[in-house]
Design an enzyme around this catalytic site. Structure first.
Site, PDB file in Angstrom:
ATOM      1  N   TRP A 143      34.565  48.328  34.953  1.00 47.76           N
ATOM      2  CA  TRP A 143      34.499  46.866  35.068  1.00 47.76           C
ATOM      3  C   TRP A 143      35.779  46.193  34.582  1.00 47.76           C
ATOM      4  O   TRP A 143      35.879  44.984  34.549  1.00 47.76           O
ATOM      5  CB  TRP A 143      33.301  46.334  34.290  1.00 47.76           C
ATOM      6  CG  TRP A 143      32.021  46.942  34.759  1.00 47.76           C
ATOM      7  CD1 TRP A 143      31.307  46.634  35.877  1.00 47.76           C
ATOM      8  CD2 TRP A 143      31.316  48.014  34.122  1.00 47.76           C
ATOM      9  NE1 TRP A 143      30.206  47.436  35.984  1.00 47.76           N
ATOM     10  CE2 TRP A 143      30.166  48.291  34.921  1.00 47.76           C
ATOM     11  CE3 TRP A 143      31.512  48.768  32.961  1.00 47.76           C
ATOM     12  CZ2 TRP A 143      29.249  49.285  34.590  1.00 47.76           C
ATOM     13  CZ3 TRP A 143      30.609  49.753  32.634  1.00 47.76           C
ATOM     14  CH2 TRP A 143      29.492  50.014  33.442  1.00 47.76           C
ATOM     15  N   SER A 149      37.074  46.534  31.464  1.00 45.11           N
ATOM     16  CA  SER A 149      37.066  46.222  30.030  1.00 45.11           C
ATOM     17  C   SER A 149      37.799  47.303  29.244  1.00 45.11           C
ATOM     18  O   SER A 149      37.685  48.497  29.529  1.00 45.11           O
ATOM     19  CB  SER A 149      35.622  46.107  29.536  1.00 45.11           C
ATOM     20  OG  SER A 149      35.608  45.726  28.168  1.00 45.11           O
ATOM     21  N   THR A 150      38.554  46.877  28.237  1.00 47.92           N
ATOM     22  CA  THR A 150      39.265  47.788  27.340  1.00 47.92           C
ATOM     23  C   THR A 150      38.538  47.839  25.998  1.00 47.92           C
ATOM     24  O   THR A 150      37.687  46.986  25.712  1.00 47.92           O
ATOM     25  CB  THR A 150      40.702  47.306  27.117  1.00 47.92           C
ATOM     26  OG1 THR A 150      40.650  46.030  26.441  1.00 47.92           O
ATOM     27  CG2 THR A 150      41.462  47.173  28.426  1.00 47.92           C
ATOM     28  N   ALA A 159      38.915  44.506  24.366  1.00 47.09           N
ATOM     29  CA  ALA A 159      38.043  43.481  24.951  1.00 47.09           C
ATOM     30  C   ALA A 159      36.611  43.642  24.457  1.00 47.09           C
ATOM     31  O   ALA A 159      35.925  42.649  24.165  1.00 47.09           O
ATOM     32  CB  ALA A 159      38.089  43.565  26.480  1.00 47.09           C
ATOM     33  N   ASP A 160      36.148  44.878  24.338  1.00 46.94           N
ATOM     34  CA  ASP A 160      34.792  45.115  23.833  1.00 46.94           C
ATOM     35  C   ASP A 160      34.672  44.694  22.370  1.00 46.94           C
ATOM     36  O   ASP A 160      33.666  44.100  21.963  1.00 46.94           O
ATOM     37  CB  ASP A 160      34.428  46.599  23.977  1.00 46.94           C
ATOM     38  CG  ASP A 160      34.168  47.001  25.427  1.00 46.94           C
ATOM     39  OD1 ASP A 160      34.036  46.098  26.271  1.00 46.94           O
ATOM     40  OD2 ASP A 160      34.101  48.211  25.704  1.00 46.94           O
ATOM     41  N   ALA A 161      35.698  45.011  21.573  1.00 54.61           N
ATOM     42  CA  ALA A 161      35.668  44.636  20.158  1.00 54.61           C
ATOM     43  C   ALA A 161      35.663  43.123  19.993  1.00 54.61           C
ATOM     44  O   ALA A 161      34.971  42.578  19.118  1.00 54.61           O
ATOM     45  CB  ALA A 161      36.869  45.245  19.432  1.00 54.61           C
ATOM     46  N   LYS A 194      54.469  25.970  21.716  1.00 51.21           N
ATOM     47  CA  LYS A 194      53.535  26.316  20.649  1.00 51.21           C
ATOM     48  C   LYS A 194      52.669  27.468  21.145  1.00 51.21           C
ATOM     49  O   LYS A 194      51.961  27.343  22.134  1.00 51.21           O
ATOM     50  CB  LYS A 194      52.661  25.113  20.278  1.00 51.21           C
ATOM     51  CG  LYS A 194      51.695  25.382  19.129  1.00 51.21           C
ATOM     52  CD  LYS A 194      50.920  24.123  18.764  1.00 51.21           C
ATOM     53  CE  LYS A 194      50.012  24.363  17.572  1.00 51.21           C
ATOM     54  NZ  LYS A 194      49.284  23.141  17.184  1.00 51.21           N
ATOM     55  N   ASP A 204      46.334  14.000  10.835  1.00 45.10           N
ATOM     56  CA  ASP A 204      47.322  14.828  10.144  1.00 45.10           C
ATOM     57  C   ASP A 204      48.686  14.144  10.209  1.00 45.10           C
ATOM     58  O   ASP A 204      49.716  14.790  10.418  1.00 45.10           O
ATOM     59  CB  ASP A 204      47.384  16.215  10.791  1.00 45.10           C
ATOM     60  CG  ASP A 204      48.108  17.234   9.914  1.00 45.10           C
ATOM     61  OD1 ASP A 204      48.248  16.974   8.700  1.00 45.10           O
ATOM     62  OD2 ASP A 204      48.535  18.269  10.436  1.00 45.10           O
TER      63      ASP A 204
END
Length: 464
Positions: free
Chosen positions: A108, A110-111, A114-116, A184, A281
């Site tokens: 799919w 996912s690495t 990405a899962d973590a 930024k 700010d």
């Protein structure tokens, strides 16, 4: 007669079926325990089960026996994927030390990183990033190309080859389409801090709405890839904080010119329709100087939109790590509801600093300053009284009133600053005129003393 071996039917790689599944898998339902038990016979799949359980000894034993650390099951999952899902940094560490690829993709896409991220396993995230794991798609990534925002900038167009850090915050100089810009960047730590993603989204949403000569100009953003970036105009003269440290106390007329720049920018924000914008700010390092020396309001990372309620409240108490505590209004420090008048309080402190030549309560530790404001203490007026003439001192005192409703609006402040500036300028002109007259008279007398013929000529005329 020779017997030829019969071709073996093609066997699919087994599948890991327990524990948390890929963050991108459409269906995360669990397969049957019987299927799991059957496929777990394969030692390569057994490695994945041991990674799921965190069995360090079993993992090392299998790897020592020659089991492939990068084995991928039928779904393209590896033991590293499993350890990342389960939040087992010790297993991740061992797998990486034994040669596990840091960025394998499952079916799919996912690495492990990405899962973590999906399962919020922050220790694993940091470990994978340390070993060079590439960030997954940006948090603002869209699936449909038609949904890509108009302001999107291709990161390949940003040239950082001669980039240097800018004094304020996480900004860097870059080259974009032939001009210098300020960029930024939302760092990789975004994956461990959802508040930073939200602040990025909010700042981006605000900047798109703003168009004013005293507000920094938004040019575009990178949101469809990591790292995400906000691109604004680059103001080479730097921030106002550095300017004040270099110049010290300013003359009243110079202070008033700068104060009008700030007030006009802030009035635009506060009168923005349909919702007012509270900067929250406002301090010298968030004010930038353009080529002509005028000030522009910048950095909207903690700004708020005031909607129907007309007041807002922080989700958590403000700390000196979030903002400069020397300029924060007491109601913000006390974590109370607040409105646009918090910016008026900060403005008063900046105006006084311009005249005094030092930050508010400069001898106090920064974390102690908001406590002084909450106790209704204010920075002392030490500059000569003539620097606060024409109602300037009274204006500052009203702007930092304890009660927010007693503080004037920026529209009122602009009117009073213009009147005060005119009075200071008029007084300066009256000082100059008598001096010029005296200089002209002195020059006339000197001329006559050194030219006797002109004196006799003058007498002959008077005699006639």
């Amino acid at each position: 007669m020779e017997v030829k071996p019969q071709p073996q039917p093609h066997q699919e790689p087994p599948r890991f079926t327990l524990g948390k599944q890929s963050s991108l898998k459409p269906d995360r339902g669990e397969d049957s325990a019987e299927e799991a038990a059957e496929e777990a016979i394969d030692p390569r799949v057994r490695l994945m089960y041991l990674a799921n359980e965190g069995d360090m000894e079993g993992i090392k034993e299998l790897l020592d026996s020659g089991t492939n650390v990068n084995f991928q099951d039928i779904d393209g999952r590896t033991a590293l994927h499993i350890a990342a899902c389960q939040g087992r940094p010790d297993v991740v560490q061992v797998l990486l030390q034994r040669g596990a690829e840091v960025d394998p993709k499952d079916r799919w896409g996912s690495t492990p990183l990405a899962d973590a991220v999906y399962y919020k396993n922050y220790d694993v995230i940091k470990l994978l990033e340390k070993h060079g794991a590439k960030p997954p798609m940006a948090p603002m990534h869209v699936e449909n190309a038609r949904e890509v925002p108009e302001y999107e900038i291709d990161p390949k167009e940003l040239d950082f080859s001669n980039s240097v850090n800018i004094t304020k915050g996480t900004f860097r100089i870059a080259s974009w389409r032939g001009i210098q810009v300020a960029v930024k960047t939302l760092g990789e730590e975004v994956f461990t801090d959802e508040n930073k993603v939200k602040a990025f989204r909010d700042e981006l949403a605000l900047l798109q709405k703003l168009r004013h000569p005293n507000v920094v100009q938004f040019l575009g953003a990178v949101t469809q890839s990591s790292p995400m970036m906000i691109v604004t105009e680059y103001l080479p003269k730097g921030d106002f904080c550095a300017y004040l440290r270099k110049k010290g106390a300013l003359k009243p007329t110079a202070a008033l010119k700068f104060a009008l720049d700030i007030a006009r920018g802030m009035n635009y924000l506060h009168e923005h329709k349909p919702e007012a914008i509270v900067h929250r700010d406002l301090e010298p390092s968030n004010l930038l100087r353009d080529d002509s020396g005028h000030l522009k309001v910048a950095d909207f990372g903690v700004s708020k939109l005031l909607k129907v309620a007309k007041t807002v409240r922080e989700e958590r108490p403000v700390t000196c790590q979030d903002t400069s505590c020397r300029y924060v209004a007491p109601e913000v420090f006390r974590n109370e509801e607040y409105d646009t008048k918090v910016d008026v309080f900060s403005f008063a402190l900046i105006l006084q600093e311009m005249i005094e030549g030092c930050p508010p309560f400069s001898t106090k530790p920064e974390k102690e300053v908001p406590k002084a404001y909450a106790a209704n203490e204010r920075p002392p007026f030490r500059a000569p009284p003539k620097h606060y003439a024409h109602g300037l001192k009274e204006l500052i005192e009203q702007c930092w009133s304890e009660e927010p409703f007693q503080r004037p609006t920026f529209r009122q402040i602009i009117m009073r600053l213009e009147d005060t500036y005119n009075q200071f300028a008029r007084k300066s002109r009256w000082k100059v005129r008598p001096l010029k007259c005296f200089q002209n008279l002195e020059a006339f007398l000197k001329r006559n003393r050194t030219n006797p013929s002109s004196r006799s000529h003058s007498r002959s005329h008077s005699t006639r």
